[in-house]
Scaffold this motif. Structure first.
Motif, PDB file in Angstrom:
ATOM      1  N   CYS A 184       0.836  -1.203   0.000  1.00  0.00           N
ATOM      2  CA  CYS A 184       0.000   0.000   0.000  1.00  0.00           C
ATOM      3  C   CYS A 184       0.872   1.254   0.000  1.00  0.00           C
ATOM      4  O   CYS A 184       1.780   1.388   0.825  1.00  0.00           O
ATOM      5  N   THR A 236      -0.945  -6.493   1.664  1.00  0.00           N
ATOM      6  CA  THR A 236      -2.217  -7.198   1.537  1.00  0.00           C
ATOM      7  C   THR A 236      -2.000  -8.509   0.795  1.00  0.00           C
ATOM      8  O   THR A 236      -1.340  -8.549  -0.235  1.00  0.00           O
ATOM      9  N   VAL A 278      -8.505  -3.371  -2.409  1.00  0.00           N
ATOM     10  CA  VAL A 278      -8.106  -2.302  -1.484  1.00  0.00           C
ATOM     11  C   VAL A 278      -7.169  -2.872  -0.433  1.00  0.00           C
ATOM     12  O   VAL A 278      -7.153  -4.073  -0.172  1.00  0.00           O
ATOM     13  N   GLN A 290      -5.840  -4.132   2.942  1.00  0.00           N
ATOM     14  CA  GLN A 290      -6.582  -4.791   4.020  1.00  0.00           C
ATOM     15  C   GLN A 290      -6.420  -4.073   5.349  1.00  0.00           C
ATOM     16  O   GLN A 290      -7.152  -4.347   6.294  1.00  0.00           O
ATOM     17  N   CYS A 335      -5.848  -0.323   5.618  1.00  0.00           N
ATOM     18  CA  CYS A 335      -6.366   1.050   5.648  1.00  0.00           C
ATOM     19  C   CYS A 335      -7.383   1.322   4.546  1.00  0.00           C
ATOM     20  O   CYS A 335      -7.859   2.451   4.430  1.00  0.00           O
ATOM     21  N   SER A 336      -7.702   0.317   3.752  1.00  0.00           N
ATOM     22  CA  SER A 336      -8.638   0.451   2.637  1.00  0.00           C
ATOM     23  C   SER A 336      -8.115   1.372   1.531  1.00  0.00           C
ATOM     24  O   SER A 336      -8.882   1.799   0.667  1.00  0.00           O
ATOM     25  N   ARG A 349      -6.369   2.563  -1.887  1.00  0.00           N
ATOM     26  CA  ARG A 349      -6.568   1.979  -3.209  1.00  0.00           C
ATOM     27  C   ARG A 349      -5.309   2.001  -4.071  1.00  0.00           C
ATOM     28  O   ARG A 349      -5.326   1.517  -5.197  1.00  0.00           O
TER      29      ARG A 349
END
Ligand SMILES: [Zn+2]
Length: 153
Positions: free
Chosen positions: A39, A46, A52, A54, A56-57, A59
């Motif tokens: 991320c 992730t 997304v 896992q 902090c969501s 993108r």
């Protein structure tokens, strides 16, 4: 219109945000590599692949190769097969916390007689794949990672 929204979301995701598809993840496993996503926002890893982060969501994800090493968190022994897994029993699904952070599900390559509570917490490493056929919920052939306990044959 929920259906329309879903379709729009998937279209948006497939165009821009899918850095690692599940098919690419499985191709990596077949080549002996455990692939994940890093991320750009939080630095978290992730795995299995998701659209997304896992943690902090976020993108903005980049495909990375992971070590394939981790710690055995838990396991279970499957002796009675569900549909599509008749040829596999007994087998040992396991949860491994990969060094880079995420927990992933795979199978443990060990005799069922040796699979006792004492192996929880042991260091494991990626050691191949297991191929399974589809059932009524999963179409076609798929693969999952197989782990072995380090320092043990
Ligand atoms: Zn993140």
């Amino acid at each position: 219109m929920v259906g329309k929204e879903q379709e729009e979301i998937e279209k948006e995701l497939s165009n821009e945000y899918i850095a690692l598809t599940y098919a690419d993840y499985e191709a990596g496993l077949k080549a002996g590599k455990l692939l994940g996503l890093k991320c750009a926002s939080c630095g978290g890893i992730t795995c299995h692949p998701m659209p997304v982060c896992q943690w902090c969501s976020g993108r903005h994800l980049e495909k990375v190769e992971l070590s394939g090493e981790g710690e055995l968190r838990t396991f279970t022994i499957i002796r009675v097969a569900s549909e599509g897994f008749e040829d596999d029993v007994p087998y040992i699904p396991c949860l491994v916390e990969i060094k880079e952070g995420p927990c992933i599900i795979g199978r443990l390559d060990i005799d069922v007689e040796s699979a006792t509570q004492g192996i929880i917490g042991k260091t494991v490493t990626l050691d191949g794949i297991s191929t399974y056929n589809g059932d009524k919920f999963v179409s076609g052939e798929h693969v999952c990672p197989v782990f072995k306990i380090v320092g043990r044959e």
